[in-house]
Scaffold this motif. Structure first.
Motif, PDB file in Angstrom:
ATOM      1  N   SER A   1       0.817  -1.216   0.000  1.00  0.00           N
ATOM      2  CA  SER A   1       0.000   0.000   0.000  1.00  0.00           C
ATOM      3  C   SER A   1       0.853   1.270   0.000  1.00  0.00           C
ATOM      4  CB  SER A   1      -0.937   0.012   1.208  1.00  0.00           C
ATOM      5  OG  SER A   1      -0.207   0.206   2.404  1.00  0.00           O
ATOM      6  N   LEU A   2       2.141   1.135   0.302  1.00  0.00           N
ATOM      7  CA  LEU A   2       3.040   2.293   0.298  1.00  0.00           C
ATOM      8  C   LEU A   2       3.652   2.536  -1.087  1.00  0.00           C
ATOM      9  CD1 LEU A   2       4.834   1.744   3.721  1.00  0.00           C
ATOM     10  CD2 LEU A   2       3.106   3.461   3.174  1.00  0.00           C
ATOM     11  N   HIS A   3       3.239   1.756  -2.071  1.00  0.00           N
ATOM     12  CA  HIS A   3       3.718   1.908  -3.442  1.00  0.00           C
ATOM     13  C   HIS A   3       2.533   2.217  -4.359  1.00  0.00           C
ATOM     14  CE1 HIS A   3       7.017  -0.318  -1.589  1.00  0.00           C
ATOM     15  NE2 HIS A   3       7.787   0.119  -2.577  1.00  0.00           N
ATOM     16  N   PRO A   4       2.765   2.889  -5.482  1.00  0.00           N
ATOM     17  CA  PRO A   4       1.672   3.152  -6.429  1.00  0.00           C
ATOM     18  C   PRO A   4       1.109   1.855  -7.009  1.00  0.00           C
ATOM     19  CG  PRO A   4       3.653   4.401  -7.006  1.00  0.00           C
ATOM     20  CD  PRO A   4       4.027   3.477  -5.899  1.00  0.00           C
ATOM     21  N   LYS A   5      -0.157   1.885  -7.421  1.00  0.00           N
ATOM     22  CA  LYS A   5      -0.811   0.706  -8.014  1.00  0.00           C
ATOM     23  C   LYS A   5      -0.005   0.209  -9.212  1.00  0.00           C
ATOM     24  CE  LYS A   5      -4.928  -0.130  -6.083  1.00  0.00           C
ATOM     25  NZ  LYS A   5      -4.782  -1.060  -4.996  1.00  0.00           N
ATOM     26  N   GLY A   6       0.177  -1.098  -9.281  1.00  0.00           N
ATOM     27  CA  GLY A   6       0.930  -1.699 -10.371  1.00  0.00           C
ATOM     28  C   GLY A   6       2.428  -1.739 -10.137  1.00  0.00           C
ATOM     29  N   ASN A   7       2.894  -1.131  -9.037  1.00  0.00           N
ATOM     30  CA  ASN A   7       4.321  -1.084  -8.744  1.00  0.00           C
ATOM     31  C   ASN A   7       4.619  -1.713  -7.381  1.00  0.00           C
ATOM     32  OD1 ASN A   7       6.924  -0.457  -9.393  1.00  0.00           O
ATOM     33  ND2 ASN A   7       6.810   1.660  -8.695  1.00  0.00           N
ATOM     34  N   GLU A   8       3.720  -2.615  -6.918  1.00  0.00           N
ATOM     35  CA  GLU A   8       3.870  -3.234  -5.607  1.00  0.00           C
ATOM     36  C   GLU A   8       5.055  -4.194  -5.588  1.00  0.00           C
ATOM     37  OE1 GLU A   8       0.944  -3.331  -7.292  1.00  0.00           O
ATOM     38  OE2 GLU A   8      -0.573  -2.383  -6.033  1.00  0.00           O
ATOM     39  N   PRO A   9       5.823  -4.222  -4.498  1.00  0.00           N
ATOM     40  CA  PRO A   9       6.993  -5.106  -4.444  1.00  0.00           C
ATOM     41  C   PRO A   9       6.647  -6.581  -4.256  1.00  0.00           C
ATOM     42  CG  PRO A   9       6.775  -3.873  -2.401  1.00  0.00           C
ATOM     43  CD  PRO A   9       5.740  -3.345  -3.327  1.00  0.00           C
ATOM     44  N   ILE A  10       5.497  -6.887  -3.626  1.00  0.00           N
ATOM     45  CA  ILE A  10       5.122  -8.280  -3.386  1.00  0.00           C
ATOM     46  C   ILE A  10       3.931  -8.603  -4.284  1.00  0.00           C
ATOM     47  CG2 ILE A  10       4.385  -9.966  -1.657  1.00  0.00           C
ATOM     48  CD1 ILE A  10       5.795  -8.123   0.424  1.00  0.00           C
ATOM     49  N   ALA A  11       4.178  -9.402  -5.300  1.00  0.00           N
ATOM     50  CA  ALA A  11       3.156  -9.672  -6.319  1.00  0.00           C
ATOM     51  C   ALA A  11       2.036 -10.562  -5.792  1.00  0.00           C
ATOM     52  CB  ALA A  11       3.803 -10.319  -7.532  1.00  0.00           C
ATOM     53  N   LYS A  12       2.394 -11.624  -5.074  1.00  0.00           N
ATOM     54  CA  LYS A  12       1.373 -12.574  -4.629  1.00  0.00           C
ATOM     55  C   LYS A  12       1.422 -12.700  -3.114  1.00  0.00           C
ATOM     56  CE  LYS A  12      -0.372 -17.181  -5.365  1.00  0.00           C
ATOM     57  NZ  LYS A  12       0.039 -18.549  -5.260  1.00  0.00           N
ATOM     58  N   ILE A  13       0.284 -12.426  -2.475  1.00  0.00           N
ATOM     59  CA  ILE A  13       0.182 -12.569  -1.027  1.00  0.00           C
ATOM     60  C   ILE A  13      -0.644 -13.819  -0.748  1.00  0.00           C
ATOM     61  CG2 ILE A  13      -0.619 -11.521   1.116  1.00  0.00           C
ATOM     62  CD1 ILE A  13      -0.259  -8.787  -0.256  1.00  0.00           C
ATOM     63  N   SER A  14      -0.023 -14.774  -0.072  1.00  0.00           N
ATOM     64  CA  SER A  14      -0.678 -16.053   0.208  1.00  0.00           C
ATOM     65  C   SER A  14      -1.354 -15.999   1.576  1.00  0.00           C
ATOM     66  CB  SER A  14       0.376 -17.162   0.192  1.00  0.00           C
ATOM     67  OG  SER A  14      -0.159 -18.350   0.693  1.00  0.00           O
ATOM     68  N   GLU A  15      -2.515 -16.622   1.676  1.00  0.00           N
ATOM     69  CA  GLU A  15      -3.229 -16.699   2.957  1.00  0.00           C
ATOM     70  C   GLU A  15      -3.051 -18.092   3.546  1.00  0.00           C
ATOM     71  OE1 GLU A  15      -6.083 -14.385   4.058  1.00  0.00           O
ATOM     72  OE2 GLU A  15      -5.540 -12.835   2.631  1.00  0.00           O
ATOM     73  N   SER A  16      -1.934 -18.726   3.242  1.00  0.00           N
ATOM     74  CA  SER A  16      -1.662 -20.098   3.669  1.00  0.00           C
ATOM     75  C   SER A  16      -1.503 -20.180   5.182  1.00  0.00           C
ATOM     76  CB  SER A  16      -0.387 -20.596   2.995  1.00  0.00           C
ATOM     77  OG  SER A  16      -0.051 -21.862   3.489  1.00  0.00           O
ATOM     78  N   LYS A  17      -1.888 -21.333   5.740  1.00  0.00           N
ATOM     79  CA  LYS A  17      -1.736 -21.586   7.179  1.00  0.00           C
ATOM     80  C   LYS A  17      -0.448 -22.353   7.462  1.00  0.00           C
ATOM     81  CE  LYS A  17      -5.687 -19.782   8.339  1.00  0.00           C
ATOM     82  NZ  LYS A  17      -5.583 -18.362   8.570  1.00  0.00           N
ATOM     83  N   MET A  18       0.309 -22.678   6.425  1.00  0.00           N
ATOM     84  CA  MET A  18       1.547 -23.426   6.626  1.00  0.00           C
ATOM     85  C   MET A  18       2.636 -22.486   7.141  1.00  0.00           C
ATOM     86  SD  MET A  18       1.384 -26.213   3.538  1.00  0.00           S
ATOM     87  CE  MET A  18       2.344 -25.316   2.427  1.00  0.00           C
ATOM     88  N   ALA A  19       3.356 -22.964   8.152  1.00  0.00           N
ATOM     89  CA  ALA A  19       4.331 -22.128   8.850  1.00  0.00           C
ATOM     90  C   ALA A  19       5.406 -21.571   7.922  1.00  0.00           C
ATOM     91  CB  ALA A  19       4.968 -22.917   9.984  1.00  0.00           C
TER      92      ALA A  19
END
Length: 199
Positions: A68-86
């Motif tokens: 959210s601190l970067h402009p749209k389309g320029n985010e450093p983390i492309a995929k955010i996983s909601e995985s429960k695996m440690a």
């Protein structure tokens, strides 16, 4: 939390000192900022160090925050996983830390993944997030959301200009660090190695 038994002796004392650095006031400021900055319907965690750790532990909020601190389309983390695996959650925390360092947070202000994952040093997590917030306010690029008074603005530069005459005058001044020879005298001293004269 990892399966660790209670610590005793010196390691317990060290852990207690680390825990004393945790600030509940900073926690509430950071929670408010993360909720406003991410701009989603995020649940407000109950107050307390363990609740704060559980809230951030999977790394998804941290990744959303840095994106959210970067402009749209320029985010450093492309995929955010909601995985429960440690290991996936720890990987996301590491991605956040790398992105925060690239954003400009000093290496000395960045916590280790285990500090958050195992709850070893939540004060270090607070320090990293405070440094990130200060950087976001200082950059003033339109990506920061929230109250600017939550974080202090970092100084950009403090240039001083001296004329040639001022620089020349400075060469003639002996600084006080160099000492002074006013009042110094060798009267009454004998040469080194000579015995003292007793009359």
């Amino acid at each position: 939390m990892a399966n660790r038994g209670p610590s005793y002796g010196l390691s317990r004392e060290v852990q207690e000192k680390i825990e004393q650095k945790y600030d509940a006031e900073i926690e509430s400021r950071l929670v408010n900022w993360i909720i406003v900055q991410c701009g989603e319907q995020i649940e407000h965690p109950p107050p307390g160090r363990q609740h704060f750790q559980t809230w951030l532990m999977d790394g998804t909020l941290l990744c959303k925050l840095i994106n959210s601190l970067h402009p749209k389309g320029n985010e450093p983390i492309a995929k955010i996983s909601e995985s429960k695996m440690a290991f996936k959650q720890m990987e996301q925390i590491s991605q956040f830390l790398k992105a925060a360092e690239i954003y400009g947070v000093r290496t000395t202000d960045i916590f280790q993944t285990v500090d958050l994952w195992e709850g070893k040093d939540m004060a270090a997590v607070q320090r990293t997030l405070m440094a990130l917030g200060s950087l976001a306010v200082t950059k003033d690029d339109g990506c920061y959301k929230g109250d600017p008074s939550w974080f202090h603005r970092k100084a950009q530069q403090n240039r001083r200009g001296f004329s040639e005459e001022q620089l020349r005058q400075g060469q003639n001044v002996i600084g006080l660090q160099m000492g002074s020879n006013k009042g110094a005298s060798q009267s009454g001293m004998t040469g080194y190695g000579m015995p003292r004269q007793i009359i």
